[in-house]
Design a protein around this motif. Structure first.
Motif, PDB file in Angstrom:
ATOM      1  N   GLY A   8      39.006  36.659  28.232  1.00 49.32           N
ATOM      2  CA  GLY A   8      38.580  37.752  27.359  1.00 49.32           C
ATOM      3  C   GLY A   8      39.464  38.941  27.549  1.00 49.32           C
ATOM      4  N   LYS A   9      38.816  40.070  27.780  1.00 48.56           N
ATOM      5  CA  LYS A   9      39.607  41.301  27.834  1.00 48.56           C
ATOM      6  C   LYS A   9      39.901  41.761  29.245  1.00 48.56           C
ATOM      7  N   LYS A  10      40.075  40.790  30.160  1.00 45.00           N
ATOM      8  CA  LYS A  10      40.335  41.159  31.560  1.00 45.00           C
ATOM      9  C   LYS A  10      41.554  42.066  31.647  1.00 45.00           C
ATOM     10  N   ARG A  69      26.949  36.347  35.365  1.00 45.72           N
ATOM     11  CA  ARG A  69      28.063  35.450  35.030  1.00 45.72           C
ATOM     12  C   ARG A  69      28.380  35.505  33.543  1.00 45.72           C
ATOM     13  N   ASN A  70      27.338  35.562  32.717  1.00 42.32           N
ATOM     14  CA  ASN A  70      27.579  35.632  31.271  1.00 42.32           C
ATOM     15  C   ASN A  70      28.329  36.906  30.908  1.00 42.32           C
ATOM     16  N   ILE A  71      27.938  38.007  31.560  1.00 39.65           N
ATOM     17  CA  ILE A  71      28.644  39.271  31.308  1.00 39.65           C
ATOM     18  C   ILE A  71      30.103  39.128  31.774  1.00 39.65           C
ATOM     19  N   ALA A  72      30.278  38.541  32.956  1.00 40.92           N
ATOM     20  CA  ALA A  72      31.630  38.364  33.503  1.00 40.92           C
ATOM     21  C   ALA A  72      32.484  37.494  32.579  1.00 40.92           C
ATOM     22  N   ALA A  73      31.909  36.384  32.110  1.00 38.27           N
ATOM     23  CA  ALA A  73      32.673  35.476  31.241  1.00 38.27           C
ATOM     24  C   ALA A  73      33.080  36.189  29.961  1.00 38.27           C
ATOM     25  N   LYS A  74      32.150  36.954  29.409  1.00 45.99           N
ATOM     26  CA  LYS A  74      32.448  37.669  28.157  1.00 45.99           C
ATOM     27  C   LYS A  74      33.569  38.687  28.362  1.00 45.99           C
ATOM     28  N   GLU A  75      33.661  39.227  29.553  1.00 46.18           N
ATOM     29  CA  GLU A  75      34.687  40.251  29.817  1.00 46.18           C
ATOM     30  C   GLU A  75      35.963  39.653  30.424  1.00 46.18           C
ATOM     31  N   GLY A  76      36.050  38.316  30.420  1.00 45.57           N
ATOM     32  CA  GLY A  76      37.294  37.676  30.842  1.00 45.57           C
ATOM     33  C   GLY A  76      37.405  37.403  32.326  1.00 45.57           C
ATOM     34  N   PHE A  77      36.264  37.361  33.025  1.00 48.12           N
ATOM     35  CA  PHE A  77      36.308  37.158  34.471  1.00 48.12           C
ATOM     36  C   PHE A  77      35.732  35.804  34.899  1.00 48.12           C
ATOM     37  N   MET A  78      35.714  34.834  34.013  1.00 47.60           N
ATOM     38  CA  MET A  78      35.192  33.528  34.439  1.00 47.60           C
ATOM     39  C   MET A  78      36.090  32.940  35.528  1.00 47.60           C
ATOM     40  N   SER A  79      35.468  32.296  36.524  1.00 46.68           N
ATOM     41  CA  SER A  79      36.274  31.735  37.614  1.00 46.68           C
ATOM     42  C   SER A  79      37.133  30.584  37.101  1.00 46.68           C
ATOM     43  N   ASP A  80      38.266  30.392  37.757  1.00 50.91           N
ATOM     44  CA  ASP A  80      39.175  29.327  37.315  1.00 50.91           C
ATOM     45  C   ASP A  80      38.510  27.954  37.372  1.00 50.91           C
ATOM     46  N   PHE A 128      25.743  49.058  33.302  1.00 50.06           N
ATOM     47  CA  PHE A 128      25.786  47.670  33.780  1.00 50.06           C
ATOM     48  C   PHE A 128      24.389  47.231  34.230  1.00 50.06           C
ATOM     49  N   THR A 129      23.686  48.101  34.947  1.00 55.81           N
ATOM     50  CA  THR A 129      22.320  47.787  35.372  1.00 55.81           C
ATOM     51  C   THR A 129      21.432  47.535  34.150  1.00 55.81           C
ATOM     52  N   ARG A 130      21.552  48.403  33.167  1.00 58.72           N
ATOM     53  CA  ARG A 130      20.729  48.246  31.954  1.00 58.72           C
ATOM     54  C   ARG A 130      21.075  46.942  31.226  1.00 58.72           C
ATOM     55  N   GLU A 131      22.354  46.590  31.248  1.00 62.41           N
ATOM     56  CA  GLU A 131      22.784  45.358  30.572  1.00 62.41           C
ATOM     57  C   GLU A 131      22.175  44.133  31.258  1.00 62.41           C
ATOM     58  N   ILE A 132      22.123  44.157  32.590  1.00 66.32           N
ATOM     59  CA  ILE A 132      21.506  43.032  33.321  1.00 66.32           C
ATOM     60  C   ILE A 132      20.016  42.954  32.980  1.00 66.32           C
ATOM     61  N   VAL A 140      31.113  43.378  41.170  1.00 69.18           N
ATOM     62  CA  VAL A 140      30.438  42.123  40.799  1.00 69.18           C
ATOM     63  C   VAL A 140      31.336  41.245  39.914  1.00 69.18           C
ATOM     64  N   LEU A 141      31.757  41.799  38.775  1.00 70.02           N
ATOM     65  CA  LEU A 141      32.423  40.945  37.769  1.00 70.02           C
ATOM     66  C   LEU A 141      33.704  40.270  38.251  1.00 70.02           C
ATOM     67  N   PRO A 142      34.597  40.943  38.970  1.00 68.83           N
ATOM     68  CA  PRO A 142      35.854  40.264  39.332  1.00 68.83           C
ATOM     69  C   PRO A 142      35.749  39.431  40.608  1.00 68.83           C
ATOM     70  N   THR A 143      34.566  39.329  41.213  1.00 73.35           N
ATOM     71  CA  THR A 143      34.491  38.704  42.538  1.00 73.35           C
ATOM     72  C   THR A 143      34.306  37.194  42.468  1.00 73.35           C
ATOM     73  N   GLU A 144      34.868  36.532  43.464  1.00 76.76           N
ATOM     74  CA  GLU A 144      34.697  35.077  43.581  1.00 76.76           C
ATOM     75  C   GLU A 144      33.247  34.737  43.927  1.00 76.76           C
ATOM     76  N   GLU A 145      32.587  35.633  44.703  1.00 79.54           N
ATOM     77  CA  GLU A 145      31.220  35.367  45.175  1.00 79.54           C
ATOM     78  C   GLU A 145      30.254  35.095  44.017  1.00 79.54           C
TER      79      GLU A 145
END
Ligand code: SF4
Ligand code: SF4
Length: 177
Positions: free
Chosen positions: A175-177, A100-111, A11-15, A67-72
């Protein structure tokens, strides 16, 4: 009992690599020495549980599940005050975009962000354009619909094509949440 959190170096490397879009700024992640100036500067953090320094640290440590599933992650308003003040020139806002882009791709975009995206796909605008607004415009002697994608169906169709071509529409569906 203390919670044991597993780091995820990938995840660090991806960022650092800029996330799915290979965006800039990721390579500044490890410059952060945790002074906390960003947290102290953040207007969003004054009103919420969002702590900028903590988010950057979680990125450094590869705490993907923290990080990814958090509202913050979605509470940054992208005002760039933290970037202006960071003594290490960390591109903090870019780092947040990348996460956020990683989160959105993995299905964690905020409502809330999904809702804004759905508005864009529906009318080409982030803000809904209800009948009450049309009436106000008509009462003022203006065309009921503004000369934007709201009234230009060809522009709206072109906009939708672009959104579909870049995969934005599928992000709205999760996505794949
Ligand atoms: S201001 Fe910069 S160096 Fe200080 S904690 Fe925030 S990101 Fe790190
Ligand atoms: S850009 Fe985001 S994290 Fe930085 S100060 Fe503004 S709201 Fe806070």
């Amino acid at each position: 009992m203390a919670k044991i959190v597993e780091p995820n170096p990938a995840f660090t490397r991806e960022i650092i690599a800029g996330g799915p879009n290979k965006a800039g700024g990721g390579d500044t992640l490890m410059l952060c020495y945790q002074c906390g100036t960003c947290t102290a500067s953040c207007p969003s953090g004054r009103l919420t549980a969002f702590r900028t320094r903590q988010l950057v640290r979680r990125g450094q440590l590869g705490l993907k599940d923290e990080v990814l599933p958090t509202e913050e992650l979605w509470l940054c308003t992208t005002c760039y005050q933290c970037v202006e003040r960071c003594p290490r020139n960390v591109e903090i806002t870019d780092l947040i975009f990348i996460m956020r882009n990683i989160a959105a791709k993995e299905g964690f975009m905020s409502d809330q962000h999904k809702k804004i995206g759905e508005n864009m796909m529906a009318i080409g605008s982030t803000v809904p354009f209800p009948d009450t607004m049309k009436k106000v415009r008509a009462d003022m002697g203006l065309p009921a619909e503004p000369p934007t994608t709201v009234s230009d169906q060809k522009a709206m169709a072109d906009f939708r094509k672009v959104m579909e071509a870049c995969g934005f529409d599928s992000l709205m569906k999760g996505g794949k949440k």
